[in-house]
Design a protein around this motif. Structure first.
Motif, PDB file in Angstrom:
ATOM      1  N   LYS A 120      68.720  96.654  36.529  1.00 39.29           N
ATOM      2  CA  LYS A 120      67.826  96.590  35.366  1.00 39.29           C
ATOM      3  C   LYS A 120      68.531  96.032  34.137  1.00 39.29           C
ATOM      4  N   PHE A 121      69.822  96.360  34.015  1.00 38.11           N
ATOM      5  CA  PHE A 121      70.535  95.986  32.789  1.00 38.11           C
ATOM      6  C   PHE A 121      71.507  94.826  33.020  1.00 38.11           C
ATOM      7  N   LYS A 122      71.741  94.053  31.945  1.00 38.82           N
ATOM      8  CA  LYS A 122      72.623  92.883  31.972  1.00 38.82           C
ATOM      9  C   LYS A 122      73.996  93.295  32.515  1.00 38.82           C
ATOM     10  N   GLY A 123      74.509  92.470  33.430  1.00 41.93           N
ATOM     11  CA  GLY A 123      75.837  92.746  33.978  1.00 41.93           C
ATOM     12  C   GLY A 123      75.806  93.556  35.261  1.00 41.93           C
ATOM     13  N   GLN A 124      74.690  94.201  35.532  1.00 41.67           N
ATOM     14  CA  GLN A 124      74.629  94.991  36.778  1.00 41.67           C
ATOM     15  C   GLN A 124      74.433  94.063  37.973  1.00 41.67           C
ATOM     16  N   PHE A 125      74.979  94.465  39.115  1.00 39.62           N
ATOM     17  CA  PHE A 125      74.773  93.680  40.333  1.00 39.62           C
ATOM     18  C   PHE A 125      74.687  94.618  41.529  1.00 39.62           C
ATOM     19  N   THR A 126      74.130  94.093  42.617  1.00 41.62           N
ATOM     20  CA  THR A 126      74.019  94.865  43.855  1.00 41.62           C
ATOM     21  C   THR A 126      73.920  93.887  45.008  1.00 41.62           C
ATOM     22  N   ASP A 127      74.030  94.395  46.226  1.00 34.67           N
ATOM     23  CA  ASP A 127      73.915  93.506  47.388  1.00 34.67           C
ATOM     24  C   ASP A 127      72.510  93.618  47.967  1.00 34.67           C
ATOM     25  N   ILE A 128      71.979  92.488  48.375  1.00 35.09           N
ATOM     26  CA  ILE A 128      70.653  92.471  49.002  1.00 35.09           C
ATOM     27  C   ILE A 128      70.846  92.807  50.478  1.00 35.09           C
ATOM     28  N   PRO A 129      70.334  93.955  50.913  1.00 33.73           N
ATOM     29  CA  PRO A 129      70.586  94.352  52.315  1.00 33.73           C
ATOM     30  C   PRO A 129      69.917  93.419  53.334  1.00 33.73           C
ATOM     31  N   ASP A 130      68.767  92.877  52.939  1.00 28.03           N
ATOM     32  CA  ASP A 130      68.035  92.042  53.903  1.00 28.03           C
ATOM     33  C   ASP A 130      68.741  90.711  54.146  1.00 28.03           C
ATOM     34  N   VAL A 131      68.425  90.122  55.289  1.00 26.18           N
ATOM     35  CA  VAL A 131      68.917  88.773  55.600  1.00 26.18           C
ATOM     36  C   VAL A 131      68.089  87.770  54.799  1.00 26.18           C
ATOM     37  N   ILE A 132      68.760  86.879  54.102  1.00 25.13           N
ATOM     38  CA  ILE A 132      68.075  85.861  53.300  1.00 25.13           C
ATOM     39  C   ILE A 132      68.330  84.491  53.948  1.00 25.13           C
ATOM     40  N   ASP A 133      67.254  83.777  54.219  1.00 31.12           N
ATOM     41  CA  ASP A 133      67.367  82.391  54.703  1.00 31.12           C
ATOM     42  C   ASP A 133      66.712  81.504  53.654  1.00 31.12           C
ATOM     43  N   PRO A 134      67.506  80.740  52.899  1.00 29.33           N
ATOM     44  CA  PRO A 134      66.954  79.931  51.797  1.00 29.33           C
ATOM     45  C   PRO A 134      65.813  79.003  52.233  1.00 29.33           C
ATOM     46  N   THR A 135      65.818  78.633  53.522  1.00 32.34           N
ATOM     47  CA  THR A 135      64.742  77.734  53.997  1.00 32.34           C
ATOM     48  C   THR A 135      63.370  78.364  53.796  1.00 32.34           C
ATOM     49  N   THR A 136      63.345  79.707  53.853  1.00 35.94           N
ATOM     50  CA  THR A 136      62.036  80.390  53.772  1.00 35.94           C
ATOM     51  C   THR A 136      61.439  80.301  52.367  1.00 35.94           C
ATOM     52  N   PHE A 137      62.239  79.883  51.376  1.00 32.38           N
ATOM     53  CA  PHE A 137      61.695  79.756  50.012  1.00 32.38           C
ATOM     54  C   PHE A 137      60.989  78.409  49.823  1.00 32.38           C
ATOM     55  N   LEU A 138      61.169  77.499  50.788  1.00 31.06           N
ATOM     56  CA  LEU A 138      60.633  76.146  50.594  1.00 31.06           C
ATOM     57  C   LEU A 138      59.174  76.074  51.058  1.00 31.06           C
ATOM     58  N   PRO A 139      58.367  75.237  50.406  1.00 27.95           N
ATOM     59  CA  PRO A 139      56.954  75.106  50.812  1.00 27.95           C
ATOM     60  C   PRO A 139      56.850  74.394  52.165  1.00 27.95           C
TER      61      PRO A 139
END
Ligand SMILES: Cc1cc(=S)c(O)co1
Ligand SMILES: [Zn+2]
Length: 218
Positions: free
Chosen positions: A125-144
């Motif tokens: 929520k706040f500037k500077g905070q970070f976390t790991d995304i547990p899910d698998v991310i495939d950048p291709t899925t962001f494309l139309p």
């Protein structure tokens, strides 16, 4: 132009952080390749992706089409690994970066890939905070699904706005829900106590000037 081709890896545990200007997913992918199209003979590698949005869904994209703004814009940022040794070095050259822009349209069905991002925002929520995304991310899925695009030589949209970006903006938007955008706007630009929500973080479009704008109807 030659056909634009891309190859990405699927990654889990990618780090997402609140930059104070929005969320950013660090995704340096030595195995990724973006090439062809307006990129000449060079190969570009994914470095990070992030998003721009507006106070309402009537605005938010950093590009407009015939004057029409979209509700937001996803940026997949790549750098030229054929010519340069680092992202920072590449950002000093006109052919250093290639950014894929994908417009957001608001619709009824939630975007599953964007939801993987939204589900982590309460932890940063706040500037500077970070976390790991547990899910698998495939950048291709962001494309139309339709891969037609416009391209021109432009700049970063945040200061110092280096003129180092080959912009590739897809014509077809992807769909997100209003609720997903509402969650983006709940991020805070401050590192603590005071809550100053990042309700908008897009740079208004600048005049095209004498830049050549080209298109590819893939
Ligand atoms: C490197 C970089 C690229 C874009 S487009 C942005 O908004 C911020 O930083
Ligand atoms: Zn951007």
């Amino acid at each position: 132009m030659k056909k634009l081709t891309f190859a990405y890896e699927s990654q889990s545990d990618l780090r997402i952080l609140n930059t104070g200007h929005g969320w950013k997913v660090e995704a340096p992918q030595s195995g990724s390749r973006l090439e062809g199209g307006p990129l000449g003979e060079d190969i570009y590698q994914l470095e990070q992706f992030h998003c721009h949005w507006g106070e309402t869904s009537a605005e938010g994209s950093e590009h407009t089409v015939d004057g029409r703004a979209y509700a937001g814009e996803l940026h997949l940022v790549h750098w030229n690994t054929t010519k340069y040794q680092s992202f920072a070095e590449a950002a000093q050259h006109p052919d250093g970066l290639a950014v894929l822009g994908v417009f957001f349209d608001v619709g009824n069905e939630s975007n599953d890939e964007i939801e993987k991002i939204v589900s982590t925002l309460s932890e940063i929520k706040f500037k500077g905070q970070f976390t790991d995304i547990p899910d698998v991310i495939d950048p291709t899925t962001f494309l139309p699904s339709g891969l037609g695009y416009w391209t021109y030589l432009g700049s970063l949209t945040t200061p110092p706005c280096n003129e180092c970006v080959i912009w590739i903006v897809y014509k077809e938007p992807i769909t997100v829900t209003e609720e997903q955008l509402v969650q983006f706007r709940c991020l805070s630009a401050c590192s603590g106590e005071a809550e100053e929500f990042i309700v908008k973080n897009y740079r208004p479009p600048q005049p095209l000037g004498n830049r050549a704008l080209r298109e590819c109807n893939a």
